[in-house]
Write a protein that holds these residues in place. Sequence first.
Motif, PDB file in Angstrom:
ATOM      1  N   GLU A 275       0.843  -1.200   0.000  1.00 55.02           N
ATOM      2  CA  GLU A 275       0.000   0.000   0.000  1.00 55.02           C
ATOM      3  C   GLU A 275       0.876   1.248   0.000  1.00 55.02           C
ATOM      4  O   GLU A 275       1.069   1.886   1.034  1.00 55.02           O
ATOM      5  CB  GLU A 275      -0.923  -0.015   1.208  1.00 55.02           C
TER       6      GLU A 275
ATOM      7  N   ARG B 125       2.714   8.439   2.213  1.00 51.10           N
ATOM      8  CA  ARG B 125       2.489   9.887   2.189  1.00 51.10           C
ATOM      9  C   ARG B 125       1.695  10.330   3.416  1.00 51.10           C
ATOM     10  O   ARG B 125       2.007  11.350   4.040  1.00 51.10           O
ATOM     11  CB  ARG B 125       1.765  10.261   0.895  1.00 51.10           C
TER      12      ARG B 125
ATOM     13  N   ASP C  74       0.453   4.275  -0.984  1.00 45.00           N
ATOM     14  CA  ASP C  74      -0.132   5.574  -0.633  1.00 45.00           C
ATOM     15  C   ASP C  74      -0.073   5.861   0.865  1.00 45.00           C
ATOM     16  O   ASP C  74      -0.154   7.021   1.288  1.00 45.00           O
ATOM     17  CB  ASP C  74      -1.585   5.636  -1.112  1.00 45.00           C
TER      18      ASP C  74
END
Length: 748
Positions: A693, A698, A695
């Motif tokens: 994962e 961030r 993302d």
Amino acid sequence: MILASSIALGIVAAYLAVAILQIVRLRLGFRQALLYVPLKLVYRIRDRKVRAARAVQTPVIYAITHQSRLDPALMLSLLPEDTLHILDDESARSPWLEPWRALARTIVFKAEHVFVSRRLVRVLKGRGRLAVYLPDTIEPDTKTYRLFRAVARIALRADAKVVPIFVGEARYLPFSRSRATDGRRRLFPRLSVNTLEPITIAELMALSIKQPARASNALFDRLAEARLAAPDPKRSLFLALRDAAFRYGPHHPIVESFEQAESGRMHATLSYRQLFVGARTFGHRFASVTAPGEAVGVLLPNTADMVVSLLALWSGDRVAAMIKPETQSAGITTAIRTALVRTVVSSRSFIANAGLSQAVEAAEKGGAKFVWLEDVRKNITIAEKLVAAALWWWPVHMRQEAATPAAILFTSGREADPKAVVLSHANLLANARQLEARLSIGLDDSLLNLLPVSRTFSLTGGIVLPLLAGARLLLDREALGSQREAAIAAKIRPSIILGNDTSLAAHGRLAENFNLSGLRFAMVGTGTVDDETRRIWRERFGARIVEGFGLTEAAPVVSINTATHNREGTAGRLLPGMRMKLEPVSGIPQAGRLLIQGPNLMLGYMRASQPGVLQALGDGWHDTGDIVDVDREGFLTVMGRAGRIASVGGEIVSLDAVEALACQLWPDGQHAAIAVPDKHKGEQVTLVTTADEPDLLRQFGRLAGASDRLIPHDIITIADLPRLDSGRIDYAAVRQMALQRLGIVAAA
């Protein structure tokens, strides 16, 4: 009566002859020579540097490290008679020192006026000489450090040259000023008067990379260099450690080893004498199957047998080639061939318990045969044991030279094949003594080594340093940061722990239910320390974590933080005896590429392309490949490897820091941060990871308060990262893969 008179006259004549000899040799005054002779004869003083120190042009300050009550008598006898000696209150009043005090002018030390008095500056400007006795402390407190500031200020104002003086072995005299735990007292140690070349404080300050260094730091560092010059630089590791055995006592317990066996927990303690007896026994066996100067592989865990084996190899003038058991098979084969290793010392039980049969096969594929310690021990005869017990202090190979290779360690860097870093006896001893000159360590300390000895810092800081300083060395065969291992640490109560962030963090989590009172500090050997780890250690144990910077080629420590000079977030200050310079790096005006020089710098490399051939350093300088910033006080801030830095829109981003952020979120994943071309910002950071994962990184970065620069522009997920034979990530292959995925192959 006539006979007695003749004998008396003969003694007087001999005494006068020796005194006249000192007058000629050292240019002493007649009264000085008369009072120096008994000291010279009793302590067999090495004094060949005294004549040069006496001849230094005025103004001059002799900065003496005050180790014993004998120092003033010695200096009053040796330094020019027009020298003004600033004595402590005890030395100024001791009746037995009265004959020596009459040799020169003396004043009593008074903290409130001596080091701020304009009188001393006037004395120096009037072509005078001062002798200042500074405390023998490696990590001075704030009050003591004021003396260094004051002396440096006077020397600076008077533009006086400074000559550091350190009397080797003086701290072990019965009337030493040091703690009794610093070493066994001896009646008649052989003393040596060590001096360095005269230099002004201004010249020392100018050696700083950027702005002039602080005067007090410059003086403090110069005296530390004089301390390093005291031991004989021509001593091999075996002889230097044997000297330590005599200094601290052959029966002083020095190595304590913990091992897990089928029958339960095994615990072995060795004294210096037992260690050397074992080394001589093993050494003869190793010598029967190898030749002097030959590289012998060492594949052993952290046990007493490992220490004995190392000392046995050095006793026989063999070179210890430290094999990393975690290295992939192809890397081990290449390492064996690169260093021309024909024999490997190991243990069957270690190989079986650690599941290292593939490592054995890889070494044999490279052409090495194994010598098993179990077989060696079983075949030792009673005669061999008796000879070893009687001659334990004799090396197996009588010719011992400090400049010859002592150890070979393998480092892959970012290259396809491992390099063999060749370190001499002098390199390893120099780095251990540099650490000893920066960190307070002695007989009342016990050091728990959690790092495998195949790491350079474990070899130098975790083996050579404690043996040299008389600190009890604690070894655990399975130092994995487990609950059991934390319990052992609480039981043996070490005062110093050597490890990395992983092991120290594990201790912080697991040791909350254990008592680690007495722990003074921990030394970090590899990588950086997480802020949370540092906080836990400070709050839970009240101990500091000593961080620094090093590389295998420097044996390995280059800089370190200490109690006196400590700044979190930096790699500390350069070790004494080392020099550095920075080469400009395009796009990084505030920092530069670090080059180093010093007595701990390696002999050179061996490479797979030329097995067994030593490629020596050309001009004595080594390019570390690291980008660093240095402030006025000499603290180094390591910004990253030259190839591990990205310039994003003119701002520098450490690729290692990007990986560290990913590791915080996905500690079990594999991560590689690389720089790829970008037509707008010059470069962008791309993270190649095995995490599913991407993302989340961030979001995690923002919640963790990480700088936006550490958030990669692109994140690529793959099943597994390509690796070199050494087991390290193959960044060249990762970058090529990322460029293809991003469709910018042509821009590469």
